[in-house]
Every structure is written in structure tokens, then in C-alpha cells.
Design an enzyme around this catalytic site. Structure first.
Site, PDB file in Angstrom:
ATOM      1  N   TYR A 183       0.819  -1.217   0.000  1.00 52.91           N
ATOM      2  CA  TYR A 183       0.000   0.000   0.000  1.00 52.91           C
ATOM      3  C   TYR A 183       0.851   1.265   0.000  1.00 52.91           C
ATOM      4  CZ  TYR A 183      -3.300   3.586   1.380  1.00 52.91           C
ATOM      5  OH  TYR A 183      -4.049   4.740   1.423  1.00 52.91           O
TER       6      TYR A 183
ATOM      7  N   LYS B 296       1.132   4.329  -2.928  1.00 55.98           N
ATOM      8  CA  LYS B 296       0.880   5.753  -2.713  1.00 55.98           C
ATOM      9  C   LYS B 296       2.139   6.580  -2.982  1.00 55.98           C
ATOM     10  CE  LYS B 296      -3.473   5.610  -1.834  1.00 55.98           C
ATOM     11  NZ  LYS B 296      -4.423   6.206  -2.793  1.00 55.98           N
TER      12      LYS B 296
END
Length: 236
Positions: free
Chosen positions: A149, A153
Site C-alpha cells: 500500500y 501511494k
């Protein structure tokens, strides 16, 4: 820019940050379309909001192309794309698989990039437009279990900077909003919103940041903005 009668496309607009943002922008006079992968949930959210529903998966290139065709058939002009759709998972390093990265990157990175590519084509012809990418404070500081994750990002952050360099000459503003933890349905298999807590961020705080960034006169823009909870450590 003025929000009244602005034409805005929000991915992942059925829940959480996307839903709160759509609600706030519509309240201030914008025309908003939301996307979602689940048709029933997308239709329901759109009815509640007064938005235009588009059932689509940003991780599917055909759906991305169809999203823009449907949007432009309706509104003829696009003023803002908000790349909000995102998924996540937490996995210790020794348990990571290629499939973990492919699943998350297809939505968070590839989907956002393909949405932006279609928007950029429109904006360059218009010599005007705005893209807001929803990043995360995880992009600037990883965490245990965050390999997939946080890196997705970080990729959004890097792409935002690249698009800024590429599109400023066309009067296109590319902005990154980095929320810290928000009490939404994000990361939950049941897709049910988590209970709001007084000392935690809600979708409404991020929506306010998005609205404020958009409302600056178009001669200026905020390249990157982080939103933190004031005191998340105190249980309330």
C-alpha cells in the site's frame, strides 16, 4: 476556480472520502459523477447525493474509456478529475506475493494513471483543468506491513510530480492530498464504514481540503497537502 456548475468526476465515490467529497461539492453547485464497481451501491449512492452514477472499475482500461465517454456525452466538458478509488492490504514482507502488488497497483497506480491520461487529453484541448490525486501520508513514511500500500501511494506521489511538470504549461493544476488515517470502509472486506471517533479524521475533513484547494484562483495551486488528525493518540 468556481465550483458552481463545474463538471467533476470522482472515482470511488460510493463511500468514504469520495462520497463525502461528492456531497460537499454538490452542495456548492457542482455537477458530479461518481464511479463505483458495485452497480447497486453506485446507483444508491448517486441517488442519495444527486450525482450521476457510472458503474466502472478503474483497474479495467475498457471501463476507464467508457467512463469518459459517458461523462462527456452528458456534460461535454470536464473541469475536475478526483482520483480517489483505492484499495489496500497489510502483509508482512515474508508473506508478500506478486499477486498482492498486482491487485493493489492495478487500482491505485495503473487505474489512476489511465484516468489521468484520458483527463489530460481533454484538459490540453481546453487549456484548463484540475486533477486531484488522493494519496496518503504513508507515501512519505512506510510502516510495518505496508510494503504494497505505502509503495502504491509513493507511486501516486511521484506520478503527481511528473504530471505537474508536464501539464502546467496547459494551465492544468495537479494536486495531491495526503490523508492520515481516516475512519472509512477502506481496507474492509465488508465495505462497511468504520464508526467515527471524535479524535480521528473523517471523509468530511478530506473533502474540505479538496474543496479548498479547488477554490483557489486558477493562477495558483497547492502541489501537495497533508491532512492529519489533531490528536489521534487520546482515546475519546
Amino acid at each position: 476556480m468556481k465550483l458552481e456548475n463545474a463538471n467533476i468526476l470522482i472515482t470511488g465515490g460510493t463511500l468514504g472520502i469520495g462520497h463525502a467529497t461528492a456531497k460537499l461539492l454538490i452542495e456548492h453547485g457542482a455537477n458530479v459523477a461518481i464511479t463505483g464497481r458495485d452497480e447497486e451501491r453506485t446507483q444508491k449512492a448517486a441517488r442519495e447525493l444527486g450525482a450521476m452514477p457510472i458503474t466502472a472499475d478503474v483497474g479495467n482500461p475498457d471501463d476507464v474509456a467508457r467512463t469518459f465517454q459517458v461523462f462527456m456525452d452528458k456534460y461535454e466538458k470536464l473541469d475536475v478529475l478526483i482520483n480517489n478509488a483505492g484499495i489496500g492490504l497489510s502483509r508482512k514482507l515474508e508473506h508478500l506475493t506478486i499477486e498482492d502488488f498486482e491487485k493493489v497497483y492495478r487500482v491505485n497506480v495503473f487505474g489512476a494513471a489511465m484516468m489521468a491520461a484520458h483527463a489530460a487529453e481533454i484538459f490540453k484541448k481546453q487549456n484548463a483543468g484540475n486533477i486531484i490525486n488522493i494519496g496518503s501520508t504513508a507515501a512519505t513514511k512506510g510502516y510495518e506491513g505496508g510494503s504494497v500500500y505505502a509503495s502504491s501511494k509513493a507511486a501516486i506521489r511521484s506520478m503527481t510530480q511528473s504530471w505537474q511538470a508536464e501539464l502546467r504549461r496547459y494551465d492544468v493544476r495537479i494536486m495531491l492530498i495526503n490523508p492520515s488515517e481516516v475512519t472509512t470502509a477502506f481496507g474492509r472486506e465488508d465495505r462497511e464504514e468504520r464508526e467515527s471517533k471524535p479524535n480521528k479524521l473523517r471523509g468530511e475533513e478530506i473533502a474540505w481540503a479538496i474543496k479548498s484547494a479547488l477554490e483557489m484562483d486558477c493562477r495558483g495551486f497547492i502541489p501537495e497537502l497533508a491532512v492529519w488528525a489533531t490528536n489521534p493518540f487520546q482515546e475519546k
